[in-house]
Write a protein that holds these residues in place. Structure first.
Motif, PDB file in Angstrom:
ATOM      1  N   GLU A 155       0.287   4.307  -2.697  1.00  0.00           N
ATOM      2  CA  GLU A 155       0.135   5.688  -2.057  1.00  0.00           C
ATOM      3  C   GLU A 155       1.102   6.567  -2.743  1.00  0.00           C
TER       4      GLU A 155
ATOM      5  N   GLU B 287      -4.882  -2.223  -8.795  1.00  0.00           N
ATOM      6  CA  GLU B 287      -3.625  -2.590  -7.906  1.00  0.00           C
ATOM      7  C   GLU B 287      -3.846  -3.945  -7.641  1.00  0.00           C
TER       8      GLU B 287
ATOM      9  N   GLN C 238       0.873  -1.140  -0.079  1.00  0.00           N
ATOM     10  CA  GLN C 238       0.183   0.050   0.119  1.00  0.00           C
ATOM     11  C   GLN C 238       0.693   1.192  -0.187  1.00  0.00           C
TER      12      GLN C 238
END
Length: 328
Positions: free
Chosen positions: A243, A255, A239
């Protein structure tokens, strides 16, 4: 492995409570092992480790420290266990000749910057580092490994993840109880922002340990603004990669997160290629993932390259200069 969700929940979570007895045994054994005296290395050792299982940003931290040591007039070499590789070493990593399946993904990245030795036997690896001309060894991981005496050890913490629920494995992500690990480190590198990491930084500062705040910044590359991408990663916290891409303006249409050090197989690549084709988007991943892709896949994947930037580099330089003075 992919961290279970309850590791980031309060330590009162039922699974954490159920596994706490096993965690006390595992953590106690690891802590006792950390306290053992190590062998004297042929030259000073800078250990870049972490308190937890999984990634925290050790590899970019090790590369940044190599740069700083060179600025201080030292000649560093990198020492890695070669996690995920089948070769035990000790051997000098050749990014052209070796593959991730042989030496691990991280050593391939490290070897692009400085001589890198893979060795399951850390003292033997340290001897090869010195024989290769190093006067400082930067050990990637190994905080919990007592086989070598460390001149200086820095713990790396992911600001967004911190130390999870604060329990030892398997009840949580810690490799040993935190109270038993603090005496083995001389500073904290906090990568990125987040309340979990700040809590660890506060604990370090209460022990008069320096905290070096840092962030991952993209190196020269394409302009990601408005680009449609399918992002995939098999790192400690995928993650964080997603980000970062969003922060650069990329439009992530899909993703895919894989386990840390995931070995990409033909089926993985076929599925990712099909997804990108359906979405009309480019595939993008991390440097660490790229070296694990099948050779035929690499030209079709873009790579986001990042480097670690310290908020107070001068203070870190001072600690390194004191620990590794020239001529010592």
């Amino acid at each position: 492995m992919r961290p279970p969700g309850f590791w980031s929940r309060p330590p009162t979570h039922p699974f954490a409570r159920l596994l706490a007895p096993a965690g006390r045994v595992y953590g106690g054994l690891t802590a006792n092992r950390m306290d053992r005296p190590g062998a004297a290395p042929p030259c000073p050792v800078l250990c870049v480790g972490n308190f937890t299982l999984g990634g925290a940003g050790k590899t970019p931290t090790a590369l940044a420290l190599v740069r700083l040591l060179r600025d201080l007039g030292r000649t560093p070499a990198l020492l890695s266990r070669g996690y995920g590789g089948r070769l035990a070493g000790p051997l000098v990593v050749d990014p052209v000749r070796h593959a991730a399946a042989e030496v691990g993904d991280e050593p391939l990245l490290l070897a692009r910057t400085a001589p890198t030795i893979v060795a399951r036997d850390r003292p033997a690896g340290a001897r090869l580092c010195a024989a290769s001309g190093a006067d400082v060894i930067v050990m990637d991981d190994g905080l919990q490994n007592p086989s070598l005496t460390k001149t200086l050890a820095l713990a790396v913490v992911d600001g967004g993840a911190g130390l999870g629920n604060g329990l030892p494995f398997p009840a949580g992500p810690l490799r040993a109880p935190l109270a038993r690990q603090w005496p083995h480190v001389a500073g904290l590198v906090l990568v990125g922002e987040g309340a979990p990491g700040e809590a660890t930084a506060t604990a370090a500062e209460s022990r008069d340990l320096p905290v070096y705040r840092a962030r991952l910044v993209p190196e020269a590359g394409p302009d990601w603004s408005g680009r449609r991408v399918v992002a995939f990663a098999g790192i400690g916290r995928p993650q964080k990669f997603f980000e970062t891409l969003r922060g650069l303006g990329a439009e992530i249409v899909a993703e895919r997160a894989f386990a840390d050090h995931h070995p990409y197989r033909p089926g993985d690549w076929a599925a990712l290629s099909a997804l990108a084709a359906r979405e009309g988007a480019r595939l993008v991943t991390t440097e660490k993932d790229a070296v694990r892709l099948p050779a035929e896949a690499r030209p079709a994947v873009e790579v986001l390259r990042v480097a670690l930037a310290f908020a107070d580099e001068a203070r870190l330089r001072q600690q390194l200069a004191a620990a590794f003075p020239r001529g010592a």
